[in-house]
Design a protein around this motif. Structure first.
Motif, mmCIF file in Angstrom:
data_model
loop_
_atom_site.group_PDB
_atom_site.id
_atom_site.type_symbol
_atom_site.label_atom_id
_atom_site.label_comp_id
_atom_site.label_asym_id
_atom_site.label_seq_id
_atom_site.Cartn_x
_atom_site.Cartn_y
_atom_site.Cartn_z
ATOM 1 N N SER A 97 138.719 42.354 224.051
ATOM 2 C CA SER A 97 139.467 42.214 223.594
ATOM 3 C C SER A 97 139.434 40.731 222.315
ATOM 4 O O SER A 97 139.891 40.329 221.465
ATOM 5 N N ALA A 156 147.362 51.524 223.477
ATOM 6 C CA ALA A 156 147.066 50.461 223.726
ATOM 7 C C ALA A 156 148.447 50.248 224.967
ATOM 8 O O ALA A 156 149.476 50.813 225.867
ATOM 9 N N GLN A 185 150.902 46.694 226.391
ATOM 10 C CA GLN A 185 151.497 45.351 227.157
ATOM 11 C C GLN A 185 150.353 44.221 227.723
ATOM 12 O O GLN A 185 150.229 44.219 228.778
ATOM 13 N N GLU A 186 149.789 43.065 226.936
ATOM 14 C CA GLU A 186 149.772 42.740 227.932
ATOM 15 C C GLU A 186 150.149 41.526 229.272
ATOM 16 O O GLU A 186 149.818 41.859 230.298
ATOM 17 N N ASP A 231 155.856 40.385 225.593
ATOM 18 C CA ASP A 231 154.835 40.406 224.404
ATOM 19 C C ASP A 231 155.636 41.122 222.899
ATOM 20 O O ASP A 231 156.419 41.751 223.383
ATOM 21 N N GLY A 271 154.866 43.690 220.728
ATOM 22 C CA GLY A 271 153.588 44.049 220.537
ATOM 23 C C GLY A 271 153.090 44.870 221.630
ATOM 24 O O GLY A 271 152.222 43.688 222.775
ATOM 25 N N LEU A 279 148.719 45.466 223.023
ATOM 26 C CA LEU A 279 147.340 44.977 222.794
ATOM 27 C C LEU A 279 146.753 46.567 222.864
ATOM 28 O O LEU A 279 147.101 47.051 223.270
ATOM 29 N N LYS A 309 147.614 43.465 218.337
ATOM 30 C CA LYS A 309 148.420 44.238 218.982
ATOM 31 C C LYS A 309 149.316 45.115 218.090
ATOM 32 O O LYS A 309 149.415 44.410 215.900
#
Length: 504
Positions: A23, A283, A285-286, A290, A292, A294, A358
């Motif tokens: 990342s 992708a 979400q972290e 959030d 967006g 990741l 993101k």
């Protein structure tokens, strides 16, 4: 069970250093991914056709290999399903994800190799879990069972070795032993074909389990949760599953559904959105809330981003991560370790940040309304619907919209079919709130609505509950990952759904 759960959670936390690495260095990670893909496939049929062995830069790759849509690679995939090897990928491919799109009656079959299962889908799932434990280190998530409201599974009749089904079914069928141990219900029930029977069995079995997490498309998950409340005679899901702490959703925007989930669950839990398509786990979400998802840059997928205005041009231009503009709409193009090469998957995305990268899914390349230059995309309509519902006390199950064209007596407009779980307190007020929200969100729509010159006020129909399900059933697409197209630039879907309504 407790010992296994704690061991898995420790392993998940140990993964964090690797997540940090890719990342923090996404461009380098992407170069390595492409190099590995091209090297692996250089002796396949498509590798020889485009001289993969002579491709040494991203520029060479983009220059030599054309952008593909499904019809371009369908002949290759058909041969793979007939058992031929070294066509698009260098290892045997025994699994194919059956497309759940509703834009066509014809199914698409996406190759899912062992590498895409191990290095993409399962690795990304572990990374989502690792990030969750980073944010909630005292979580008891793995002390209970995970309920996945997934699809059905069928055996291909083309070849005894080749199998196909919904992506969720393929993942469940191939998940490691610890995944089987932590999931409910057993595989034979989870992969049932007939959807109404499946929902009933899921409800009967899982109502008695200690479920700590849920995953699935919101519409079908809600249907299951409502049935469980009926069976148990309870008013909230937290009364049935007091240890429930996480719902993982994807496939459609969660925005129109959040209020319903909050109400039916009864207490605050965590919501995480993921972007896991048939073509790959892209992708996630972290952390909850959030803005967006990741972008997973080290998971066997090389990404390109095509500005949507390039679509349809003879030589469309694509962007790498270095050239991305936040807030711009891109069509997603991928090359992956299942044998897709510069493949236009049909989704559109916008970047919400570039440090780290993101994204949010804004819709489908062909799911939009632009009959009058308004350029309305699904992200716009989801947000506007949610605003109108909140301001008028409505709760929405699902919706679709299409243009109304100019006539001798009227100018153009948008026609909306909405299935309410709870009708708005004032339908006229709902229409005005929807219109105002669209104008606030989309300046092109606002310009076309000026003095009703190009667009008139939206035309909204309330549908009886179950109308969308009945339409999906008529298309053979009930359950699993199948969903209603939110927007269309043509009236085909809308007319079909109106016909179902009129028969009820």
């Amino acid at each position: 069970m407790k010992f296994l759960s704690s061991a898995i959670s420790r392993l998940a936390r140990m993964r964090l250093w690797r997540i940090e690495n890719w990342s923090n260095h996404p461009v380098a990670a992407q170069r390595e991914v492409l190099q590995h893909l091209v090297t692996s496939a250089q002796y396949t049929e498509i590798g020889k056709k485009y001289s993969f062995s002579k491709l040494f830069t991203i520029r060479d790759f983009k220059k030599r290999v054309p952008i593909h849509e499904y019809d371009d690679i369908k002949p290759y995939i058909q041969r793979m399903m007939n058992g031929e090897e070294n066509i698009l990928w260098n290892t045997p491919v025994y699994w194919f994800a059956k497309s759940s799109g509703t834009t066509s009656d014809k199914s698409k079959f996406i190759p899912v190799s062992d590498e895409s299962l191990t290095d993409n889908h399962f690795q990304a799932s572990k990374d989502v879990l690792s990030n969750y434990y980073k944010n909630f280190p005292s979580s008891d998530l793995l002390t209970g069972k995970g309920l996945v409201v997934g699809g059905s599974h069928q055996i291909s009749k083309v070849n005894e070795d080749i199998q196909y089904g919904d992506l969720s079914a393929i993942l469940m069928q191939n998940s490691p032993f610890w995944g089987q141990w932590l999931r409910t219900p057993e595989l034979s029930v989870a992969l049932l074909d007939e959807w109404e029977n499946k929902i009933e069995k899921l409800a009967q079995i899982t109502a008695e389990e200690n479920v700590t997490s849920l995953a699935g498309v919101p519409t079908w998950t809600l249907l299951l949760l409502k049935r469980i409340l009926e069976i148990k005679g309870k008013s909230t899901i937290k009364e049935v599953w007091p240890n429930l702490e996480l719902y993982i959703n994807g496939g459609v925007s969660f925005v129109p559904y959040k209020e319903q989930f909050d109400k039916i669950i009864g207490e605050k839990i965590n919501y995480l959105e993921i972007y896991n398509a048939s073509e790959g786990f892209i992708a996630g979400q972290e952390k909850p809330d959030d803005d967006g998802l990741l972008l997973f840059t080290e998971h066997g997928i090389f990404y390109e981003f095509m500005p949507v205005e390039e679509y349809g041009k003879p030589n469309p231009q694509t962007m790498g991560l270095d050239d991305i503009v936040v807030g711009k709409n891109y069509a997603l193009i991928i090359s992956n370790n299942g044998g897709l090469w510069r493949y236009l998957i049909g989704d559109t995305v916008q970047f919400t940040s570039i440090n780290p990268y993101k994204i949010k899914v804004t819709g489908r390349l062909k799911h939009y309304i632009n009959a009058f230059g308004e350029e309305l995309i699904v992200d716009n309509s989801d947000r506007a619907i949610a605003i109108a519902a909140e301001k008028t006390g409505a709760v929405i199950n699902d919706y679709t919209a299409a243009p109304v064209y100019f006539s001798d007596k009227n100018n153009g407009g948008h026609e909306w079919l909405i299935e309410f779980d709870k009708e708005p307190s004032d339908k006229t007020a709902f229409i005005y709130e929807l219109d105002n929200a669209l104008k606030e969100i989309n300046s092109d729509y606002e310009a076309k609505r000026y003095k009703d010159i190009a667009l008139r006020l939206p035309l909204v129909h309330s549908l009886p509950k179950g109308t969308f399900t009945e339409w999906l059933r008529s298309k053979g697409k009930v359950g699993g990952q199948h969903k209603v197209p939110r927007l269309s630039n043509e009236r085909i879907f809308l007319e079909e759904i109106l016909a179902v309504k009129n028969r009820q």
